[in-house]
Motif scaffolding. Structure first.
Motif, PDB file in Angstrom:
ATOM      1  N   THR A  86       0.908  -1.442  -0.083  1.00 16.30           N
ATOM      2  CA  THR A  86       0.001  -0.140  -0.101  1.00 16.30           C
ATOM      3  C   THR A  86       0.871   1.604  -0.019  1.00 16.30           C
ATOM      4  OG1 THR A  86      -1.611  -1.247   1.047  1.00 16.30           O
ATOM      5  CG2 THR A  86      -1.957   0.958   1.185  1.00 16.30           C
ATOM      6  N   GLU A  87       2.363   1.050   0.877  1.00 17.02           N
ATOM      7  CA  GLU A  87       2.982   2.165   0.963  1.00 17.02           C
ATOM      8  C   GLU A  87       3.309   2.603  -0.421  1.00 17.02           C
ATOM      9  OE1 GLU A  87       5.347   1.739   4.708  1.00 17.02           O
ATOM     10  OE2 GLU A  87       3.431   2.123   5.718  1.00 17.02           O
ATOM     11  N   GLU A  88       4.148   1.254  -1.056  1.00 18.68           N
ATOM     12  CA  GLU A  88       4.773   1.676  -1.839  1.00 18.68           C
ATOM     13  C   GLU A  88       4.184   2.518  -3.507  1.00 18.68           C
ATOM     14  OE1 GLU A  88       6.416  -2.813  -2.601  1.00 18.68           O
ATOM     15  OE2 GLU A  88       7.819  -2.376  -1.045  1.00 18.68           O
ATOM     16  N   HIS A  89       2.723   2.085  -3.842  1.00 16.62           N
ATOM     17  CA  HIS A  89       1.892   2.589  -4.645  1.00 16.62           C
ATOM     18  C   HIS A  89       0.960   3.522  -4.229  1.00 16.62           C
ATOM     19  CE1 HIS A  89       3.175  -0.517  -6.821  1.00 16.62           C
ATOM     20  NE2 HIS A  89       2.755  -1.638  -6.251  1.00 16.62           N
ATOM     21  N   GLN A  90       1.540   4.054  -2.744  1.00 17.26           N
ATOM     22  CA  GLN A  90       0.709   5.319  -2.294  1.00 17.26           C
ATOM     23  C   GLN A  90      -1.070   5.286  -2.099  1.00 17.26           C
ATOM     24  OE1 GLN A  90       2.563   8.255  -5.151  1.00 17.26           O
ATOM     25  NE2 GLN A  90       4.410   7.933  -3.469  1.00 17.26           N
ATOM     26  N   LEU A  91      -1.888   4.250  -2.046  1.00 18.11           N
ATOM     27  CA  LEU A  91      -2.710   3.547  -2.383  1.00 18.11           C
ATOM     28  C   LEU A  91      -3.463   4.067  -0.887  1.00 18.11           C
ATOM     29  CD1 LEU A  91      -3.455  -0.090  -3.741  1.00 18.11           C
ATOM     30  CD2 LEU A  91      -3.150   2.021  -4.848  1.00 18.11           C
ATOM     31  N   LYS A  92      -3.679   5.220  -0.668  1.00 21.98           N
ATOM     32  CA  LYS A  92      -4.520   6.813   0.057  1.00 21.98           C
ATOM     33  C   LYS A  92      -5.765   5.551   0.647  1.00 21.98           C
ATOM     34  CE  LYS A  92      -1.357  10.434  -0.472  1.00 21.98           C
ATOM     35  NZ  LYS A  92      -0.408  10.126   0.558  1.00 21.98           N
ATOM     36  N   ASN A  93      -6.712   5.438  -0.466  1.00 23.29           N
ATOM     37  CA  ASN A  93      -7.312   4.774   0.378  1.00 23.29           C
ATOM     38  C   ASN A  93      -7.516   3.286   0.599  1.00 23.29           C
ATOM     39  OD1 ASN A  93      -6.883   3.517  -2.348  1.00 23.29           O
ATOM     40  ND2 ASN A  93      -8.849   3.531  -3.453  1.00 23.29           N
ATOM     41  N   LEU A  94      -6.512   2.558   1.054  1.00 28.46           N
ATOM     42  CA  LEU A  94      -6.992   1.664   1.665  1.00 28.46           C
ATOM     43  C   LEU A  94      -5.947   0.968   2.944  1.00 28.46           C
ATOM     44  CD1 LEU A  94      -6.176  -1.627  -0.616  1.00 28.46           C
ATOM     45  CD2 LEU A  94      -4.740  -1.370   1.272  1.00 28.46           C
ATOM     46  N   LYS A  95      -6.271   0.875   3.763  1.00 26.00           N
ATOM     47  CA  LYS A  95      -6.310   0.541   5.209  1.00 26.00           C
ATOM     48  C   LYS A  95      -6.405  -1.148   5.403  1.00 26.00           C
ATOM     49  CE  LYS A  95      -8.207   1.541   9.901  1.00 26.00           C
ATOM     50  NZ  LYS A  95      -8.617   2.706  10.264  1.00 26.00           N
ATOM     51  N   ALA A  96      -4.729  -1.804   6.059  1.00 25.04           N
ATOM     52  CA  ALA A  96      -4.596  -2.595   6.363  1.00 25.04           C
ATOM     53  C   ALA A  96      -5.046  -2.746   8.069  1.00 25.04           C
ATOM     54  CB  ALA A  96      -3.517  -3.745   6.051  1.00 25.04           C
ATOM     55  N   ILE A  97      -5.763  -3.714   8.282  1.00 27.21           N
ATOM     56  CA  ILE A  97      -5.532  -4.373   9.710  1.00 27.21           C
ATOM     57  C   ILE A  97      -5.555  -5.702  10.627  1.00 27.21           C
ATOM     58  CG2 ILE A  97      -7.692  -4.364  11.703  1.00 27.21           C
ATOM     59  CD1 ILE A  97      -8.944  -1.886   9.847  1.00 27.21           C
ATOM     60  N   LYS A  98      -4.720  -6.061  11.465  1.00 23.26           N
ATOM     61  CA  LYS A  98      -3.937  -6.884  11.737  1.00 23.26           C
ATOM     62  C   LYS A  98      -5.231  -7.361  12.594  1.00 23.26           C
ATOM     63  CE  LYS A  98      -1.161 -10.353  14.584  1.00 23.26           C
ATOM     64  NZ  LYS A  98      -2.146 -10.052  15.065  1.00 23.26           N
ATOM     65  N   ALA A  99      -6.059  -7.836  12.612  1.00 24.39           N
ATOM     66  CA  ALA A  99      -7.239  -8.360  13.920  1.00 24.39           C
ATOM     67  C   ALA A  99      -7.666 -10.119  13.560  1.00 24.39           C
ATOM     68  CB  ALA A  99      -8.445  -7.493  13.332  1.00 24.39           C
ATOM     69  N   ASP A 100      -8.117 -10.375  14.064  1.00 21.64           N
ATOM     70  CA  ASP A 100      -9.214 -12.167  14.109  1.00 21.64           C
ATOM     71  C   ASP A 100     -10.171 -11.258  13.409  1.00 21.64           C
ATOM     72  OD1 ASP A 100     -11.386 -13.265  15.317  1.00 21.64           O
ATOM     73  OD2 ASP A 100     -10.344 -14.941  14.841  1.00 21.64           O
TER      74      ASP A 100
END
Length: 183
Positions: A86-100
């Protein structure tokens, strides 16, 4: 893994081989997005991707200008890979969450236009995903839930079930918050 549409169309990603994933095949993903592009407007869409793994589906939605894409996976390696991508491709509309995913769903209060879930095929609680999504009212008025699962599994007993599409060993079951979506 390659992106089939949008601003990243044709981009290939090479996630680490040691991640605990079973990515959606390019054939199935292309079929899914062909169905969706004829029914919904991606621009401005609020998407939740459950069991996101490498982010194959999340990246596709982000590439197609979804307003927000929230990706949830409990595997740290998957989370880390998607954040880096996401950072490499500057995708500001994508948020990753680590969770069950099930804990996340039980705490979530926001609504989404589209929720995609690609749980491990052996997971016995796959039918609970639709139940939780609709019990918690996590879809907008005309929202859509799509669950990828083994083609032999039947999820049609849920009242919001609308259709099932089979692509080899995989299937997509569609659930509508309102009967306006036609697969």
């Amino acid at each position: 893994m390659r992106i089939i549409g949008g601003k990243l169309k044709g981009t290939r990603f090479y996630p680490p081989k040691n991640l605990p994933v079973r990515p959606t095949t390019d054939m199935a993903k292309e079929a899914l997005f062909n169905i969706l592009q004829n029914q919904i407007e991606f621009d401005g869409l609020k998407v939740l991707d459950l069991f996101s793994g490498t982010g194959n589906i999340s990246l596709e939605f982000a590439s197609r200008f979804a307003a927000t894409v929230t990706s949830v996976d409990k595997a740290f390696g998957c989370y880390q890979y998607l954040r880096k991508t996401t950072e490499e491709h500057q995708l500001k509309n994508l948020k990753a969450i680590k969770a069950d995913v099930f804990k996340y769903l039980n705490q979530e209060t926001e609504q989404f236009d589209l929720i995609f879930a690609d749980p491990p095929y052996g997971l016995k609680t796959i039918p609970e995903i639709a139940q939780i999504v609709f019990d918690k009212n996590l879809l907008t008025e005309n929202g859509l839930l799509i669950i990828e699962h083994q083609s032999m599994q039947n999820l049609s007993n849920h009242p919001n079930f609308s259709d099932k599409r089979i692509y080899g060993y995989s299937a997509f079951s569609f659930f509508e918050n309102n009967k306006g979506f036609k697969v």
